[in-house]
Design a protein around this motif. Structure first.
Motif, PDB file in Angstrom:
ATOM      1  N   HIS A   1       0.833  -1.204   0.000  1.00 56.27           N
ATOM      2  CA  HIS A   1       0.000   0.000   0.000  1.00 56.27           C
ATOM      3  C   HIS A   1       0.868   1.255   0.000  1.00 56.27           C
ATOM      4  O   HIS A   1       2.074   1.206   0.259  1.00 56.27           O
ATOM      5  CB  HIS A   1      -0.951   0.001   1.204  1.00 56.27           C
ATOM      6  CG  HIS A   1      -0.279   0.088   2.533  1.00 56.27           C
ATOM      7  ND1 HIS A   1       0.163   1.272   3.059  1.00 56.27           N
ATOM      8  CD2 HIS A   1       0.040  -0.875   3.452  1.00 56.27           C
ATOM      9  CE1 HIS A   1       0.709   1.067   4.251  1.00 56.27           C
ATOM     10  NE2 HIS A   1       0.654  -0.240   4.506  1.00 56.27           N
ATOM     11  N   SER A   2       0.215   2.379  -0.314  1.00 55.10           N
ATOM     12  CA  SER A   2       0.925   3.659  -0.423  1.00 55.10           C
ATOM     13  C   SER A   2       0.530   4.642   0.677  1.00 55.10           C
ATOM     14  O   SER A   2       0.804   5.837   0.566  1.00 55.10           O
ATOM     15  CB  SER A   2       0.642   4.291  -1.793  1.00 55.10           C
ATOM     16  OG  SER A   2      -0.748   4.418  -2.015  1.00 55.10           O
ATOM     17  N   LEU A   3      -0.100   4.156   1.755  1.00 55.80           N
ATOM     18  CA  LEU A   3      -0.592   5.047   2.797  1.00 55.80           C
ATOM     19  C   LEU A   3       0.534   5.765   3.538  1.00 55.80           C
ATOM     20  O   LEU A   3       0.332   6.856   4.077  1.00 55.80           O
ATOM     21  CB  LEU A   3      -1.444   4.271   3.812  1.00 55.80           C
ATOM     22  CG  LEU A   3      -2.631   3.470   3.249  1.00 55.80           C
ATOM     23  CD1 LEU A   3      -3.466   2.903   4.391  1.00 55.80           C
ATOM     24  CD2 LEU A   3      -3.486   4.311   2.322  1.00 55.80           C
ATOM     25  N   LYS A   4       1.721   5.159   3.562  1.00 60.04           N
ATOM     26  CA  LYS A   4       2.842   5.769   4.282  1.00 60.04           C
ATOM     27  C   LYS A   4       3.879   6.382   3.343  1.00 60.04           C
ATOM     28  O   LYS A   4       4.964   6.762   3.781  1.00 60.04           O
ATOM     29  CB  LYS A   4       3.515   4.717   5.180  1.00 60.04           C
ATOM     30  CG  LYS A   4       2.588   4.135   6.239  1.00 60.04           C
ATOM     31  CD  LYS A   4       3.282   3.043   7.041  1.00 60.04           C
ATOM     32  CE  LYS A   4       2.316   2.386   8.038  1.00 60.04           C
ATOM     33  NZ  LYS A   4       2.962   1.269   8.776  1.00 60.04           N
ATOM     34  N   ASN A   5       3.548   6.481   2.058  1.00 56.98           N
ATOM     35  CA  ASN A   5       4.459   7.129   1.124  1.00 56.98           C
ATOM     36  C   ASN A   5       4.627   8.603   1.476  1.00 56.98           C
ATOM     37  O   ASN A   5       3.766   9.207   2.109  1.00 56.98           O
ATOM     38  CB  ASN A   5       3.937   7.005  -0.314  1.00 56.98           C
ATOM     39  CG  ASN A   5       4.077   5.602  -0.869  1.00 56.98           C
ATOM     40  OD1 ASN A   5       4.490   4.683  -0.158  1.00 56.98           O
ATOM     41  ND2 ASN A   5       3.722   5.413  -2.118  1.00 56.98           N
ATOM     42  N   ARG A   6       5.743   9.175   1.025  1.00 55.28           N
ATOM     43  CA  ARG A   6       6.041  10.567   1.357  1.00 55.28           C
ATOM     44  C   ARG A   6       5.754  11.465   0.159  1.00 55.28           C
ATOM     45  O   ARG A   6       6.360  11.321  -0.896  1.00 55.28           O
ATOM     46  CB  ARG A   6       7.496  10.710   1.791  1.00 55.28           C
ATOM     47  CG  ARG A   6       7.832   9.938   3.071  1.00 55.28           C
ATOM     48  CD  ARG A   6       9.247  10.224   3.506  1.00 55.28           C
ATOM     49  NE  ARG A   6       9.439  11.638   3.773  1.00 55.28           N
ATOM     50  CZ  ARG A   6      10.539  12.312   3.489  1.00 55.28           C
ATOM     51  NH1 ARG A   6      11.556  11.690   2.921  1.00 55.28           N
ATOM     52  NH2 ARG A   6      10.642  13.595   3.760  1.00 55.28           N
ATOM     53  N   ARG A   7       4.832  12.381   0.346  1.00 59.93           N
ATOM     54  CA  ARG A   7       4.519  13.352  -0.705  1.00 59.93           C
ATOM     55  C   ARG A   7       5.750  14.170  -1.093  1.00 59.93           C
ATOM     56  O   ARG A   7       5.942  14.522  -2.258  1.00 59.93           O
ATOM     57  CB  ARG A   7       3.416  14.266  -0.181  1.00 59.93           C
ATOM     58  CG  ARG A   7       3.202  15.538  -0.986  1.00 59.93           C
ATOM     59  CD  ARG A   7       2.483  16.558  -0.124  1.00 59.93           C
ATOM     60  NE  ARG A   7       2.183  17.785  -0.828  1.00 59.93           N
ATOM     61  CZ  ARG A   7       1.693  18.864  -0.232  1.00 59.93           C
ATOM     62  NH1 ARG A   7       1.444  18.852   1.067  1.00 59.93           N
ATOM     63  NH2 ARG A   7       1.438  19.955  -0.936  1.00 59.93           N
ATOM     64  N   GLU A   8       6.637  14.453  -0.121  1.00 59.08           N
ATOM     65  CA  GLU A   8       7.785  15.326  -0.363  1.00 59.08           C
ATOM     66  C   GLU A   8       8.762  14.764  -1.390  1.00 59.08           C
ATOM     67  O   GLU A   8       9.555  15.515  -1.968  1.00 59.08           O
ATOM     68  CB  GLU A   8       8.544  15.600   0.944  1.00 59.08           C
ATOM     69  CG  GLU A   8       7.702  16.262   2.019  1.00 59.08           C
ATOM     70  CD  GLU A   8       7.066  15.258   2.958  1.00 59.08           C
ATOM     71  OE1 GLU A   8       6.936  15.572   4.156  1.00 59.08           O
ATOM     72  OE2 GLU A   8       6.711  14.153   2.500  1.00 59.08           O
ATOM     73  N   THR A   9       8.740  13.448  -1.603  1.00 59.22           N
ATOM     74  CA  THR A   9       9.695  12.842  -2.536  1.00 59.22           C
ATOM     75  C   THR A   9       9.011  12.315  -3.799  1.00 59.22           C
ATOM     76  O   THR A   9       9.654  11.645  -4.604  1.00 59.22           O
ATOM     77  CB  THR A   9      10.446  11.682  -1.852  1.00 59.22           C
ATOM     78  OG1 THR A   9       9.498  10.710  -1.389  1.00 59.22           O
ATOM     79  CG2 THR A   9      11.266  12.186  -0.679  1.00 59.22           C
ATOM     80  N   HIS A  10       7.739  12.627  -3.987  1.00 63.44           N
ATOM     81  CA  HIS A  10       6.993  12.090  -5.130  1.00 63.44           C
ATOM     82  C   HIS A  10       7.637  12.499  -6.453  1.00 63.44           C
ATOM     83  O   HIS A  10       7.901  13.667  -6.702  1.00 63.44           O
ATOM     84  CB  HIS A  10       5.548  12.599  -5.085  1.00 63.44           C
ATOM     85  CG  HIS A  10       4.684  12.042  -6.173  1.00 63.44           C
ATOM     86  ND1 HIS A  10       4.104  12.835  -7.140  1.00 63.44           N
ATOM     87  CD2 HIS A  10       4.309  10.772  -6.460  1.00 63.44           C
ATOM     88  CE1 HIS A  10       3.391  12.085  -7.960  1.00 63.44           C
ATOM     89  NE2 HIS A  10       3.507  10.833  -7.576  1.00 63.44           N
ATOM     90  N   MET A  11       7.940  11.507  -7.295  1.00 62.87           N
ATOM     91  CA  MET A  11       8.510  11.680  -8.626  1.00 62.87           C
ATOM     92  C   MET A  11       9.901  12.321  -8.617  1.00 62.87           C
ATOM     93  O   MET A  11      10.351  12.867  -9.616  1.00 62.87           O
ATOM     94  CB  MET A  11       7.577  12.508  -9.512  1.00 62.87           C
ATOM     95  CG  MET A  11       6.199  11.903  -9.700  1.00 62.87           C
ATOM     96  SD  MET A  11       6.231  10.234 -10.398  1.00 62.87           S
ATOM     97  CE  MET A  11       6.880  10.558 -12.023  1.00 62.87           C
ATOM     98  N   MET A  12      10.586  12.212  -7.479  1.00 64.31           N
ATOM     99  CA  MET A  12      11.904  12.832  -7.372  1.00 64.31           C
ATOM    100  C   MET A  12      13.035  11.812  -7.447  1.00 64.31           C
ATOM    101  O   MET A  12      14.175  12.108  -7.115  1.00 64.31           O
ATOM    102  CB  MET A  12      12.010  13.623  -6.064  1.00 64.31           C
ATOM    103  CG  MET A  12      11.053  14.789  -5.974  1.00 64.31           C
ATOM    104  SD  MET A  12      11.353  16.035  -7.239  1.00 64.31           S
ATOM    105  CE  MET A  12      12.874  16.772  -6.634  1.00 64.31           C
ATOM    106  N   GLY A  13      12.748  10.589  -7.855  1.00 66.10           N
ATOM    107  CA  GLY A  13      13.793   9.593  -7.983  1.00 66.10           C
ATOM    108  C   GLY A  13      14.101   8.939  -6.651  1.00 66.10           C
ATOM    109  O   GLY A  13      13.471   9.204  -5.627  1.00 66.10           O
ATOM    110  N   THR A  14      15.105   8.061  -6.641  1.00 67.24           N
ATOM    111  CA  THR A  14      15.505   7.343  -5.434  1.00 67.24           C
ATOM    112  C   THR A  14      16.398   8.229  -4.597  1.00 67.24           C
ATOM    113  O   THR A  14      17.483   8.612  -5.003  1.00 67.24           O
ATOM    114  CB  THR A  14      16.256   6.047  -5.786  1.00 67.24           C
ATOM    115  OG1 THR A  14      15.397   5.239  -6.588  1.00 67.24           O
ATOM    116  CG2 THR A  14      16.641   5.286  -4.536  1.00 67.24           C
TER     117      THR A  14
END
Length: 470
Positions: free
Chosen positions: A393-406
């Motif tokens: 799931h993506s519930l704990k993903n970070r908006r601050e790093t979205h689409m910014m690579g690894t």
């Protein structure tokens, strides 16, 4: 929509400041988008064009221009991002290359005017005013809540990552030369006006970005001016260029893009290895050896005939199989997409309702943000690994790093990307499907043998905030 990499600034204070800004924007320009569900959002996004017509006549086929002349929509678009936002955003610690590019099209080529390190607002404004440079702001949804809301819903709608870039171009200037992209593009005109020219693709549904020279592209197939509130769509591979006309102080637009590396070809590359692996367990023909010295031969004509025969066997098996594994594409999407947009005023995500018991009734939360996969056990190093069920799931993903690579802070100590989810024995698969396919379900009716297993499954999902007790 390439993922951008680079250094990271401290984000805690940034997000608090952004929350305050979002409230001001919301008060100033009420949303004209329908956020009830992903389908309603996309319907309002392309309005007045109907979704059926869009996918029948335009998607992956030809450009669509929607000129609206709607003051309310124009005001809402302006609230998404504007030139005046840059001063405050720069104070939060932006970096050249990572967050902002400065560029200008000179003699048909892109000239990058980036400085080193942190972006200084006064220097940025000077380059904009004096050098007529375009400001390209990468992935503004990291800072602008309304864009986060839009893109999160679009990711649910398409089942594909959705990125964005803002382009601010002064009058009489052009930021990029004629080029085509490897993404489906939606352009929202936010401020000022932009003169666009579109050309016939040289590569339909292109898989990579490429610059084209003026002498190759011929005359435009479409030429028009975008004004605030207008929307433009064009398929990947569409050659395009845009400039801010003289007499218009500047133009601001946001490019929202999706479907990068999301074709049938990409899905085949992802799914075929699992199909071959599973088929070889049951089909002895796939386990027979290749001819001696095959890997040393120059002429492989005889082997290609054999491969064609084997592919036909796989096709026959595929038609009769119920499960087709997609390993990397599913996980890449879930790992890198936006988390649900709950709003800056919302409490942190917590389990819903009381602790689940055997007599509880439960329902799935955030259905669009979770997937079920079957794959070899990742926690054993045995030569023979049994299949397990994974819920990511993506519930704990970070908006601050979205689409910014690894980034360093999104990887584990071993250097691999983090996934959020749960691991279950294969015997839990039917019960999980039961939860996913039902509006509500009683814990005691879950398709598992013992009450203990039923309670453990419900508790595991509840702890991850994937279900609520009602």
């Amino acid at each position: 929509m390439p993922k951008k990499g680079g250094k990271h600034a401290e984000m805690g204070k940034e997000m608090q400041a952004q929350c305050k800004r979002a409230k001001v924007e919301e008060a100033r320009s009420p949303s004209v988008m329908n956020f009830e569900n992903p389908d309603s959002l996309f319907g309002s996004f392309i309005s007045p064009i109907k979704q059926e017509m869009f996918f029948r006549e335009y998607w992956e086929q030809k450009p669509l221009l929607v000129q609206r002349n709607d003051p309310l929509l124009a005001a809402y678009y302006q609230s998404l991002f504007q030139l005046s936002d840059l001063k405050e955003l720069c104070s939060q610690g932006l970096y050249y290359g990572q967050d902002i590019n400065i560029c200008r099209c000179v003699n048909g080529k892109k000239k990058v005017l980036n400085k080193e390190g942190k972006v200084n607002y006064m220097q940025l404004k000077k380059d904009f005013d004096q050098k007529k440079a375009t400001i390209q702001f990468h992935q503004p949804q990291r800072f602008k809540e309304e864009l986060w809301k839009i893109q999160e819903k679009l990711e649910c709608y398409f089942g594909s990552l959705v990125g964005s870039n803002v382009y601010i171009t002064p009058q009489g200037s052009q930021g990029l030369p004629p080029h085509y992209d490897d993404v489906e593009v939606f352009i929202l005109q936010l401020e000022g006006e932009k003169h666009w020219r579109l050309y016939k693709p040289t590569v339909h549904l292109a898989r990579e970005y490429n610059v084209e020279s003026e002498d190759r592209i011929g005359n435009p197939t479409h030429e028009f001016i975008l004004k605030p509130g207008d929307l433009l769509y064009f398929p990947r591979g569409t050659i395009h260029q845009a400039d801010t006309p003289l007499g218009i102080s500047y133009s601001t637009h946001v490019t929202i893009s999706t479907y990068q590396n999301n074709s049938w070809g990409d899905f085949l590359l992802d799914a075929i290895p699992g199909l071959v692996f599973d088929s070889a367990k049951e089909d002895v023909v796939l386990r027979t050896s290749i001819p001696r010295q095959l890997l040393m031969q120059v002429d492989t004509a005889d082997s290609t005939k054999k491969l064609s025969s084997l592919l036909r066997r796989l096709a026959d098996r595929l038609e009769n199989t119920r499960e087709l594994r997609s390993s990397d594409m599913k996980k890449d999407f879930i790992m890198n997409r936006l988390p649900p947009c709950l709003g800056c005023d919302s409490d942190p995500l917590t389990p819903g309702g009381k602790l689940p018991k055997i007599d509880s009734k439960i329902r799935l939360q955030f259905r669009d943000h979770a997937i079920i996969t079957v794959e070899p056990d990742q926690e054993t190093s045995d030569e023979i690994r049994r299949d397990m069920v994974y819920v990511y799931h993506s519930l704990k993903n970070r908006r601050e790093t979205h689409m910014m690579g690894t980034e360093d802070d999104t990887t584990s100590e071993e250097g691999t990307s983090q996934t959020h989810g749960l691991r279950f024995p294969l015997s839990y698969l039917d019960a999980l499907k039961q939860i996913w396919s039902s509006s509500t379900v009683n814990v005691k009716e879950l398709n598992l043998i013992s009450d203990e297993e039923k309670e453990n499954l419900a508790l595991s999902l509840w702890t991850e905030c994937l279900i609520e007790v009602i």
